[in-house]
Scaffold this active site. Structure first.
Site, PDB file in Angstrom:
ATOM      1  N   GLU A 196       0.838  -1.206   0.000  1.00  0.00           N
ATOM      2  CA  GLU A 196       0.000   0.000   0.000  1.00  0.00           C
ATOM      3  C   GLU A 196       0.871   1.255   0.000  1.00  0.00           C
ATOM      4  O   GLU A 196       0.621   2.185  -0.752  1.00  0.00           O
ATOM      5  CB  GLU A 196      -0.942   0.028   1.210  1.00  0.00           C
ATOM      6  CG  GLU A 196      -2.131  -0.883   1.088  1.00  0.00           C
ATOM      7  CD  GLU A 196      -3.116  -0.724   2.241  1.00  0.00           C
ATOM      8  OE1 GLU A 196      -2.974   0.218   3.056  1.00  0.00           O
ATOM      9  OE2 GLU A 196      -4.038  -1.548   2.329  1.00  0.00           O
ATOM     10  N   ASP A 214      -9.069   0.615  -0.545  1.00  0.00           N
ATOM     11  CA  ASP A 214      -7.655   0.959  -0.401  1.00  0.00           C
ATOM     12  C   ASP A 214      -7.307   2.205  -1.216  1.00  0.00           C
ATOM     13  O   ASP A 214      -6.616   3.086  -0.718  1.00  0.00           O
ATOM     14  CB  ASP A 214      -6.761  -0.197  -0.849  1.00  0.00           C
ATOM     15  CG  ASP A 214      -6.759  -1.351   0.142  1.00  0.00           C
ATOM     16  OD1 ASP A 214      -7.103  -1.132   1.323  1.00  0.00           O
ATOM     17  OD2 ASP A 214      -6.404  -2.468  -0.259  1.00  0.00           O
ATOM     18  N   LYS A 223      -4.303  -6.766  -2.318  1.00  0.00           N
ATOM     19  CA  LYS A 223      -4.348  -8.007  -1.538  1.00  0.00           C
ATOM     20  C   LYS A 223      -3.286  -8.981  -2.029  1.00  0.00           C
ATOM     21  O   LYS A 223      -2.938  -8.980  -3.211  1.00  0.00           O
ATOM     22  CB  LYS A 223      -5.709  -8.714  -1.724  1.00  0.00           C
ATOM     23  CG  LYS A 223      -6.815  -8.139  -0.907  1.00  0.00           C
ATOM     24  CD  LYS A 223      -6.714  -8.561   0.530  1.00  0.00           C
ATOM     25  CE  LYS A 223      -7.902  -8.086   1.314  1.00  0.00           C
ATOM     26  NZ  LYS A 223      -7.557  -7.381   2.503  1.00  0.00           N
TER      27      LYS A 223
END
Length: 164
Positions: free
Chosen positions: A29, A68, A84
């Site tokens: 991320e 996200d 993911k």
């Protein structure tokens, strides 16, 4: 290096939302946020600013799904992105009654419920929904390709000369 923390947005005009409260929950991320922040083809981006209701098939209740990423490109296309591990995008292998298998199965069902809701939410707005795994992150250059491990060295045998 921490696997979670606050991301410091460099180009605050590109961020939609509270640019002082951008939290990453994985290095993937964090790298994706940096990529969005630095990418000249991205007009706006945000993290966890879009909240989508979804029904979890296991408990039959409505929950909240925090996306996200939301990315709007300068070409006008908008994407909702979930980051993911590839493993969590597929059903678990070897069904048994172990806690590990049950946990993986519940995670898979929850992810499928979330992603169906996110896909519908995106389509309703003329957007696109994607799940980025390590494979997509590598293709986009967001994370480096893993280096193949070196073959182990053969044991060194020292030849000893006999002295008489």
């Amino acid at each position: 290096m921490a696997y979670s923390g606050k991301y410091i947005v460099k180009h605050k005009s590109k961020y939609q939302g509270d640019s002082n409260n951008v939290v990453y929950r994985s290095l993937w991320e964090r790298n994706a946020f940096k990529w969005c922040d630095d990418n000249p083809s991205i007009q706006h981006w945000s993290s966890e600013e879009i909240v989508i209701p979804y029904k979890y098939d296991i408990d039959k209740r409505v929950h909240r799904y925090f996306m996200d990423l939301k990315i709007k490109y300068k070409n006008g296309k908008t994407f909702l992105i979930e980051i993911k591990p590839d493993k969590q995008t597929r059903p678990p292998k070897r069904p048994d009654k172990s806690k590990r298998y049950i946990g993986e199965a519940l995670t898979f069902v929850k992810n499928q419920n979330k992603w169906e809701a996110a896909d519908n939410y995106a389509k309703d707005r003329g957007w696109h929904f994607q799940v980025w795994t390590e494979k997509e992150l590598e293709k986009l250059g967001i994370i480096p390709k893993p280096i193949k491990p070196l073959k182990p060295l053969k044991p060194y045998r020292r030849k000893i000369k006999k002295v008489i």
